[in-house]
Design a protein around this motif. Structure first.
Motif, mmCIF file in Angstrom:
data_model
loop_
_atom_site.group_PDB
_atom_site.id
_atom_site.type_symbol
_atom_site.label_atom_id
_atom_site.label_comp_id
_atom_site.label_asym_id
_atom_site.label_seq_id
_atom_site.Cartn_x
_atom_site.Cartn_y
_atom_site.Cartn_z
ATOM 1 N N ALA A 181 0.825 -1.217 0.000
ATOM 2 C CA ALA A 181 0.000 0.000 0.000
ATOM 3 C C ALA A 181 0.852 1.257 0.000
ATOM 4 O O ALA A 181 0.392 2.324 -0.393
ATOM 5 C CB ALA A 181 -0.932 0.000 1.207
ATOM 6 N N GLY A 182 2.090 1.143 0.468
ATOM 7 C CA GLY A 182 2.987 2.288 0.483
ATOM 8 C C GLY A 182 2.585 3.324 1.521
ATOM 9 O O GLY A 182 1.814 3.049 2.438
ATOM 10 N N SER A 183 3.093 4.530 1.347
ATOM 11 C CA SER A 183 2.823 5.630 2.273
ATOM 12 C C SER A 183 2.873 6.934 1.494
ATOM 13 O O SER A 183 3.718 7.093 0.602
ATOM 14 C CB SER A 183 3.874 5.646 3.393
ATOM 15 N N PRO A 184 1.981 7.898 1.811
ATOM 16 C CA PRO A 184 2.045 9.197 1.125
ATOM 17 C C PRO A 184 3.303 9.986 1.466
ATOM 18 O O PRO A 184 3.689 10.884 0.733
ATOM 19 C CB PRO A 184 0.786 9.913 1.619
ATOM 20 N N VAL A 185 3.912 9.646 2.583
ATOM 21 C CA VAL A 185 5.173 10.268 3.007
ATOM 22 C C VAL A 185 6.291 9.271 2.733
ATOM 23 O O VAL A 185 6.114 8.069 2.963
ATOM 24 C CB VAL A 185 5.130 10.637 4.504
ATOM 25 N N PRO A 186 7.445 9.711 2.221
ATOM 26 C CA PRO A 186 8.545 8.766 1.964
ATOM 27 C C PRO A 186 8.840 7.906 3.186
ATOM 28 O O PRO A 186 8.931 8.411 4.309
ATOM 29 C CB PRO A 186 9.713 9.682 1.613
ATOM 30 N N ALA A 187 9.001 6.612 2.956
ATOM 31 C CA ALA A 187 9.181 5.668 4.061
ATOM 32 C C ALA A 187 10.344 6.024 4.981
ATOM 33 O O ALA A 187 10.199 5.943 6.211
ATOM 34 C CB ALA A 187 9.344 4.251 3.514
ATOM 35 N N PRO A 188 11.527 6.432 4.476
ATOM 36 C CA PRO A 188 12.610 6.777 5.402
ATOM 37 C C PRO A 188 12.242 7.911 6.357
ATOM 38 O O PRO A 188 12.685 7.916 7.511
ATOM 39 C CB PRO A 188 13.751 7.192 4.459
ATOM 40 N N VAL A 189 11.426 8.856 5.905
ATOM 41 C CA VAL A 189 11.014 9.968 6.769
ATOM 42 C C VAL A 189 10.115 9.459 7.888
ATOM 43 O O VAL A 189 10.274 9.821 9.064
ATOM 44 C CB VAL A 189 10.302 11.059 5.942
ATOM 45 N N VAL A 190 9.162 8.601 7.546
ATOM 46 C CA VAL A 190 8.255 8.053 8.558
ATOM 47 C C VAL A 190 9.028 7.202 9.561
ATOM 48 O O VAL A 190 8.832 7.309 10.776
ATOM 49 C CB VAL A 190 7.141 7.224 7.894
ATOM 50 N N ILE A 191 9.914 6.358 9.051
ATOM 51 C CA ILE A 191 10.663 5.458 9.932
ATOM 52 C C ILE A 191 11.592 6.245 10.851
ATOM 53 O O ILE A 191 11.659 5.982 12.058
ATOM 54 C CB ILE A 191 11.447 4.440 9.082
#
Length: 254
Positions: A181-191
């Motif tokens: 599904a991914g994320s609207p925010v880049p994954a490295p930023v969320v993590i």
């Protein structure tokens, strides 16, 4: 790692770089993580001394780790998946997102990279003013601990619950934002942001591990009393990761 989600902590079953290349990337990323985190904690959290606290403080240490994970995931994630943490690797394997045969090699690379990062910091500290190196080691070298070695004096039970729950949340976030599904925010930023928040929560409890490689890297240099407690920061983060991975697998089957 899927081409649709670059620079995120996953490893696909096809078209990935050769294992030695991925292990080198994991070692480099974990080196960066430990070097930045422990360097900030020992060098700039309070500088130049406790009477003139113009350093970055606990907030700065937490932000340092979060930013470092963002950078590492972006730089090395396309090669290895950007785990930099044995617990993350185990959680992804449990969820069916990483090969079980590569869990141990990944973990070894992470421990080696983190330990080299901590060793480099000790080498630098030895070139500081008289007593700087001794003060860093006597203070635990930013190691994780419980009881008398917990920053806030938290018991083993408190540390066990905190490390298990926080790692489960962390790995759950990773699995969600790097999933199909991914994320609207880049994954490295969320993590990275998630790790910052969790660090701010756990620093007084256990000095915030969530990562057996990071914990070993500092404990092995801090001394036997710290190394004797490392088992807790292997068992409970891995337990949290297993819970997160199992939950993700069950939800996928529901």
């Amino acid at each position: 790692m899927s081409n649709a989600t670059p620079a995120t902590p996953t490893t696909s079953a096809t078209s990935s770089p050769r294992l030695p290349v991925r292990l080198a990337a994991e070692a480099a990323g974990t080196f960066l993580l430990v070097f930045a985190l422990v360097g900030a904690a020992n060098h700039t959290a309070v500088f130049p001394d406790e009477h003139n606290a113009v350093g970055v403080g606990l907030l700065g240490v937490a932000l340092t780790l979060g930013l470092t994970v963002m950078i590492g995931a972006s730089a090395f994630g396309p090669i290895s998946g950007g785990h930099f943490n044995p617990a993350v690797t185990v959680g992804l394997a449990v969820a069916g997102r990483h090969r079980w045969a590569e869990v141990v090699p990944y973990a070894v690379a992470q421990v080696v990279g983190g330990s080299i990062g901590a060793g480099a910091l000790l080498l630098i500290a030895g070139q500081g003013s008289a007593g700087f190196l001794d003060a860093a080691i006597d203070g635990g070298f930013a190691s994780n601990g419980f009881g008398s070695q917990s920053p806030g004096g938290f018991s083993l039970l408190g540390v066990a619950v905190a490390e298990t729950m926080a790692t489960a949340l962390f790995v759950t976030v990773i699995l969600r934002v790097t999933g199909s599904a991914g994320s609207p925010v880049p994954a490295p930023v969320v993590i990275g942001s998630t790790l910052t928040v969790l660090l701010l929560t756990l620093i007084p409890v256990s000095n915030a591990s969530l990562n057996p490689a990071r914990s070993f890297a500092t404990a092995v240099f801090a001394g036997p009393e710290w190394l004797a407690q490392w088992w807790a920061f292997l068992v409970f983060p891995v337990l949290g990761a297993v819970l997160a991975g199992s939950g993700a697998r069950l939800l996928r089957r529901a």
